[in-house]
Scaffold this active site. Structure first.
Site, PDB file in Angstrom:
ATOM      1  NE  ARG A 155      41.070  36.273  39.908  1.00 21.65           N
ATOM      2  CZ  ARG A 155      40.089  36.150  39.015  1.00 21.65           C
ATOM      3  NH1 ARG A 155      38.849  35.888  39.377  1.00 21.65           N
ATOM      4  NH2 ARG A 155      40.334  36.277  37.717  1.00 21.65           N
ATOM      5  N   GLY A 156      40.763  40.094  39.120  1.00 18.33           N
ATOM      6  CA  GLY A 156      40.302  40.275  37.745  1.00 18.33           C
ATOM      7  C   GLY A 156      40.176  41.778  37.493  1.00 18.33           C
ATOM      8  CB  ALA A 157      41.510  43.847  34.731  1.00 19.76           C
ATOM      9  CB  ALA A 158      36.244  44.140  34.617  1.00 18.09           C
ATOM     10  NE  ARG A 217      46.910  41.377  41.930  1.00 16.89           N
ATOM     11  CZ  ARG A 217      46.280  40.438  41.228  1.00 16.89           C
ATOM     12  NH1 ARG A 217      44.947  40.381  41.222  1.00 16.89           N
ATOM     13  NH2 ARG A 217      46.961  39.557  40.526  1.00 16.89           N
ATOM     14  CB  CYS A 248      43.085  33.518  33.720  1.00 14.49           C
ATOM     15  SG  CYS A 248      43.125  34.371  35.324  1.00 14.49           S
ATOM     16  CG  ASP A 300      45.240  41.510  34.165  1.00 13.88           C
ATOM     17  OD1 ASP A 300      45.284  40.389  33.626  1.00 13.88           O
ATOM     18  OD2 ASP A 300      44.666  41.725  35.242  1.00 13.88           O
ATOM     19  CG  ASN A 338      45.081  37.693  30.340  1.00 13.14           C
ATOM     20  OD1 ASN A 338      44.387  38.303  31.165  1.00 13.14           O
ATOM     21  ND2 ASN A 338      44.783  36.462  29.959  1.00 13.14           N
TER      22      ASN A 338
END
Ligand code: RUB
Length: 323
Positions: free
Chosen positions: A22-25, A65, A130, A199, A209
């Site tokens: 998870r997490g965009a990067a 996602r 987050c 994000d 985000n």
């Protein structure tokens, strides 16, 4: 028959959908890694079969996602690197492109961190929301510059990614105050910055985000605390240049209801006809509540991010996995 995708692609897609990745990067990095593996192991019988297999793999990852644009940006970048007349050439060009993407991602994050660190002074207190690796990169670089930094870490319901942030900061020996989300306004008086990731960033400078970011930004503005968004250019959402909006992921009711057996507090365990549970995972912070977007290309006032978007993406038409 639809082309086969490598089991690694399938496993990565499931891990993204279920938020083990998870997490965009991190999502972008994992997707590029899966495409590289798929390319290397492809047993396609023709160049056309190779290309359609790559497209199927990208689609499988894309459909996990919807909100973090780093995912389609990564897939597009890798697929645009498919080059060669033979399957062997295609395999190596695609894998090399994916690996270059991953290296660039890491370098961009480190560079962004150095730029973001310049905004942090010795002794500053940073409030986080987050868990963002881009945001943490700014703190890490500030620590490397020898600055003392403290953090107020919002828990971030419903999935409590704030705990991941707190753990990382403690590993770096940063003093952490962990608070529930509802305490944020009270503790803003003790903060010198709000520091969050993103994000997606829209062409008008809106920041998409984790849910709760927009309320935090409004409160920070009211308290006079600057809001800094750490976001590599991979978070810039090219479709927003042509008027598209960013899809906000709605997650399961279970994350909100008291279905966790360890919970000692009794509560609602299921929705019914008269009880609706809504669980949006992200929200939109308008540009007027953001002071700076820090990228690996420098820091920008949100209203001017569109010039960087045009430079980086030009006119993007269609998606390579839809070909
Ligand atoms: C994660 C989240 C993060 C951004 C940026 O949401 O909102 O702030 O993705 O993270 P989720 P990074 O936990 O639902 O994926 O800077 O690591 O890309």
């Amino acid at each position: 028959d639809p082309p086969d995708v490598d089991p690694v692609v399938d496993a990565t897609a499931t891990d993204i959908a279920e938020m083990r990745i998870r997490g965009a990067a991190t999502i972008a990095d994992a997707a590029a890694e899966a495409l590289a593996t798929h390319a290397k192991r492809s047993e396609a019988s023709s160049p056309e079969a190779f290309r359609s297999g790559m497209r199927a793999a990208a689609r499988r990852l894309y459909e996990t996602r919807p909100t973090a644009v780093s995912l389609p940006n990564a897939l597009r970048y890798v697929l645009q690197g498919m080059d060669g007349e033979t399957v062997a050439e295609l395999r190596s060009s695609t894998a090399a492109r994916a690996e270059a993407f991953r290296r660039d991602l890491e370098q961009a994050q480190a560079k962004l961190g150095e730029i973001g660190a310049n905004r942090l002074r010795d002794g500053d207190v940073v409030m986080t929301h987050c868990h963002s690796t881009d945001a943490l990169s700014c703190i890490e670089a500030a620590l490397e510059d020898g600055k003392h930094v403290e953090a107020i870490v919002k828990e971030t319901r419903p999935r409590k990614q704030g705990h991941i942030t707190a753990e990382q900061l403690r590993e770096w020996d940063v003093p952490v105050t962990l608070i529930v989300d509802n305490a944020a306004r009270r503790y803003l008086d003790d903060a010198d910055h709000v520091l969050v990731g993103a994000d997606s960033i829209a062409a008008d400078g809106s920041v998409i985000n984790k849910i709760g970011t927009s309320g935090l930004a409004v409160n920070a503005r009211e308290r006079g605390v600057p809001v800094m968004v750490a976001a590599q250019t991979i978070k810039l959402h090219p479709d927003t240049m042509t008027g598209h909006t960013v899809a906000i992921e709605m997650r399961e009711e279970n994350e909100v209801l008291s279905t966790d057996e360890r919970s000692e507090i009794t509560g609602l365990e299921e929705a019914d006809d008269g009880l609706i549970v809504e669980n949006p995972a992200f929200d939109v912070t308008p540009p007027r509540h953001v002071d700076a977007i820090v990228t690996e290309r420098g820091q920008f006032p949100p209203e001017s991010i569109v010039t960087l978007m045009r430079e980086l993406f030009g006119e993007t038409i269609g998606e390579p996995w839809e070909a």
